[in-house]
Design a protein around this motif. Structure first.
Motif, mmCIF file in Angstrom:
data_model
loop_
_atom_site.group_PDB
_atom_site.id
_atom_site.type_symbol
_atom_site.label_atom_id
_atom_site.label_comp_id
_atom_site.label_asym_id
_atom_site.label_seq_id
_atom_site.Cartn_x
_atom_site.Cartn_y
_atom_site.Cartn_z
ATOM 1 N N ILE A 34 11.973 -7.974 -0.105
ATOM 2 C CA ILE A 34 10.923 -7.450 -0.077
ATOM 3 C C ILE A 34 10.127 -7.958 1.576
ATOM 4 N N ARG A 93 4.681 -1.047 -8.745
ATOM 5 C CA ARG A 93 4.870 -1.745 -7.466
ATOM 6 C C ARG A 93 6.064 -1.365 -6.836
ATOM 7 N N VAL A 94 7.266 -1.405 -7.416
ATOM 8 C CA VAL A 94 8.456 -1.040 -6.316
ATOM 9 C C VAL A 94 8.682 0.481 -6.259
ATOM 10 N N THR A 98 8.978 1.415 -1.890
ATOM 11 C CA THR A 98 9.933 2.256 -1.624
ATOM 12 C C THR A 98 9.449 3.638 -1.034
ATOM 13 N N TYR A 141 3.116 -7.736 -5.906
ATOM 14 C CA TYR A 141 4.523 -7.762 -6.440
ATOM 15 C C TYR A 141 4.789 -9.191 -6.378
ATOM 16 N N LEU A 199 16.032 -1.256 -1.883
ATOM 17 C CA LEU A 199 14.867 -1.578 -3.020
ATOM 18 C C LEU A 199 15.237 -1.072 -4.244
ATOM 19 N N GLN A 200 15.735 0.376 -4.275
ATOM 20 C CA GLN A 200 15.765 1.038 -5.600
ATOM 21 C C GLN A 200 16.911 0.360 -6.366
ATOM 22 N N VAL A 203 15.855 -4.454 -6.742
ATOM 23 C CA VAL A 203 14.413 -5.136 -6.975
ATOM 24 C C VAL A 203 13.849 -4.531 -8.265
ATOM 25 N N GLU A 205 11.244 -3.784 -11.526
ATOM 26 C CA GLU A 205 9.670 -3.820 -11.337
ATOM 27 C C GLU A 205 9.074 -5.106 -11.947
#
Length: 460
Positions: A34, A93-94, A98, A141, A199-200, A203, A205
């Motif tokens: 992040i 948030r994620v 993204t 987050y 990120l996907q 990370v 949620e």
């Protein structure tokens, strides 16, 4: 995925399990991913200020055109901040973070290829939407993953990447623009869009958000995955969860509306934190966005020298952020915020009294002003998520971001108006100092202390 009313037993369980987690490599890795994203969002934010002298020369911009170039991105950030809170409290948030990474990269590419001012302004506005949306969402987050003990250091050591991005952006601009041109700067800035892939994949949620949305099974599943990774990284069993105060009463899966930020205990919190956001960023960007132009136009420095001198403020700001991270759990949020705004007032007041008769005066005291201003501003990314419940934490942060952007828009305009009136640099700094003095008094008198308390205890 179906959503039911939030089960407060599940929310208590998730909060207690997060609070018992020791610091681990997993926390560091998530903060790093992040952090990289936020670093490049910050990197992108000030590039336009360092590119403006060359863009002005190439296209022959008027004062109005230059001001529009500086402020249009901030208008986009304002809209993006407002929209992102609403969206992040609904889809997660994620996902929002993204999306913002992808749009920012595309905006940089579009700006690099712009043949004239209008397309550049459009792309800068679109890019601003994403930058304004990512930063408050990421703050929500990171706060939701942290525990009450040493939350200030955990969150702010992540947030330090933002001023670090500003600093690296300033240094990169000072070298790239004179040698390769401003278009190359934006082409390079588009490359970090590949971070969306990581990120996907890496990370999860926020379990607190999932539980608040009534996605109880998913919240438990994600929480179990996090616990497994923490166990693997520490090599030890986790301590038993302890009861967490808060989360009283009943609720629904729906997100809080804007009016909820003004009910009960939240009314004073909202008014105070909005004031600090506006004042802090008005001072910060009123000063830093105009520094390269002031060095060039007032003191007639070469563009390369002007850009290098401007980096002193960014480096000093980074130092202020590190100091905030190291002291805020001990001194408390209200004290650090008050010191930050108060120090900004003093530094700008000295500049006004001296009359800014030399480059050296501007370099030294603008650096001190930036150091104190960044100290206050970075603390807001910790303080604001602590003030609101999970159901509308992203909305609360994004509305803080709206006043952040209003300050960013207003600051350069205030400087431009004072300069165009012929009042001189002393009047510029006196005007901003008067505003930060008001912010200092409001913060010292009315800001609520939040250190050492869980998010659920602060906002049941």
């Amino acid at each position: 995925m179906s959503i039911s009313a939030p089960d407060h037993t599940v929310q208590h369980d998730i909060a207690a399990r997060l609070e018992r987690l020791p610091m681990s490599r997993w926390h560091v890795s998530i903060r790093l991913i992040i952090g990289v994203v936020t670093f490049f969002e910050a990197f992108d934010q000030l590039l336009i200020a360092f590119s403006l002298p060359e863009i002005t020369r190439e296209w022959g911009l008027s004062a109005a055109g230059a001001t529009a170039t500086l402020t249009v991105g901030s208008i986009g950030m304002l809209v993006g901040a407002l929209a992102s809170g609403w969206l992040a409290d609904r889809i997660g948030r994620v996902r929002v973070i993204t999306l913002c990474v992808v749009v920012t990269a595309l905006g940089n590419l579009g700006m690099a290829l712009s043949p004239a001012l209008l397309p550049l302004l459009i792309m800068r506005f679109v890019q601003g939407l994403a930058i304004g949306g990512e930063v408050p969402t990421a703050a929500s987050y990171i706060a939701e993953l942290s525990r009450a003990k040493k939350r200030g250091r955990f969150v702010l050591m992540y947030e330090v990447v933002f001023p670090a991005g500003l600093t690296v952006g300033a240094l990169a601009s000072a070298w790239i623009v004179p040698n390769w041109g401003w278009r190359a700067l934006f082409l390079i800035a588009a490359v970090p869009g590949i971070a969306a892939f990581f990120l996907q994949r890496k990370v999860p949620e926020s379990p607190r958000w999932l539980a608040a949305r009534g996605q109880n099974d998913k919240a438990r599943e994600v929480m179990s995955q996090i616990e497994s990774k923490v166990r693997a990284s520490t090599g030890a069993d986790l301590p038993a969860p302890a009861p967490v105060a808060g989360l009283v009463g009943t609720g629904s899966a729906s997100n809080g509306a804007l009016r909820d930020l003004f009910t009960g205990r939240y009314r004073r919190r909202t008014l105070v934190v909005w004031t600090i956001w506006f004042v802090g960023y008005l001072a910060n960007y009123g000063l830093t966005s105009w520094l390269p132009t002031l060095y060039k136009q007032v003191f007639h420095l070469p563009i390369g020298t002007a850009l290098w001198y401007s980096t002193f403020a960014s480096v000093a700001g980074l130092a202020g952020c590190v100091l905030a991270a190291l002291t805020i759990d001990r001194l408390g949020r209200r004290v650090v915020l008050s010191i930050g705004l108060g120090g900004t007032t003093v530094a700008l007041g000295v500049l006004a009294l001296l009359g800014v008769t030399s480059v050296g005066q501007l370099v030294v005291f603008s650096a001190f002003a930036a150091m104190f201003s960044f100290t206050a501003n970075i603390s807001l990314y910790l303080y604001t998520p602590e003030l609101y419940p999970t159901r509308n934490r992203a909305l609360g942060c994004s509305m803080g971001g709206v006043f952040n952007r209003l300050g960013i828009i207003t600051g350069p305009i205030v400087v431009a108006m004072v300069l165009s009136s012929g009042a001189g640099l002393s009047a510029v700094f006196a005007s901003i100092a008067a505003i930060t003095l008001v912010g200092t008094m409001i913060t010292a008198a009315f800001a609520e202390e939040t250190k050492g308390r869980t998010l659920e205890e602060l906002s049941p």
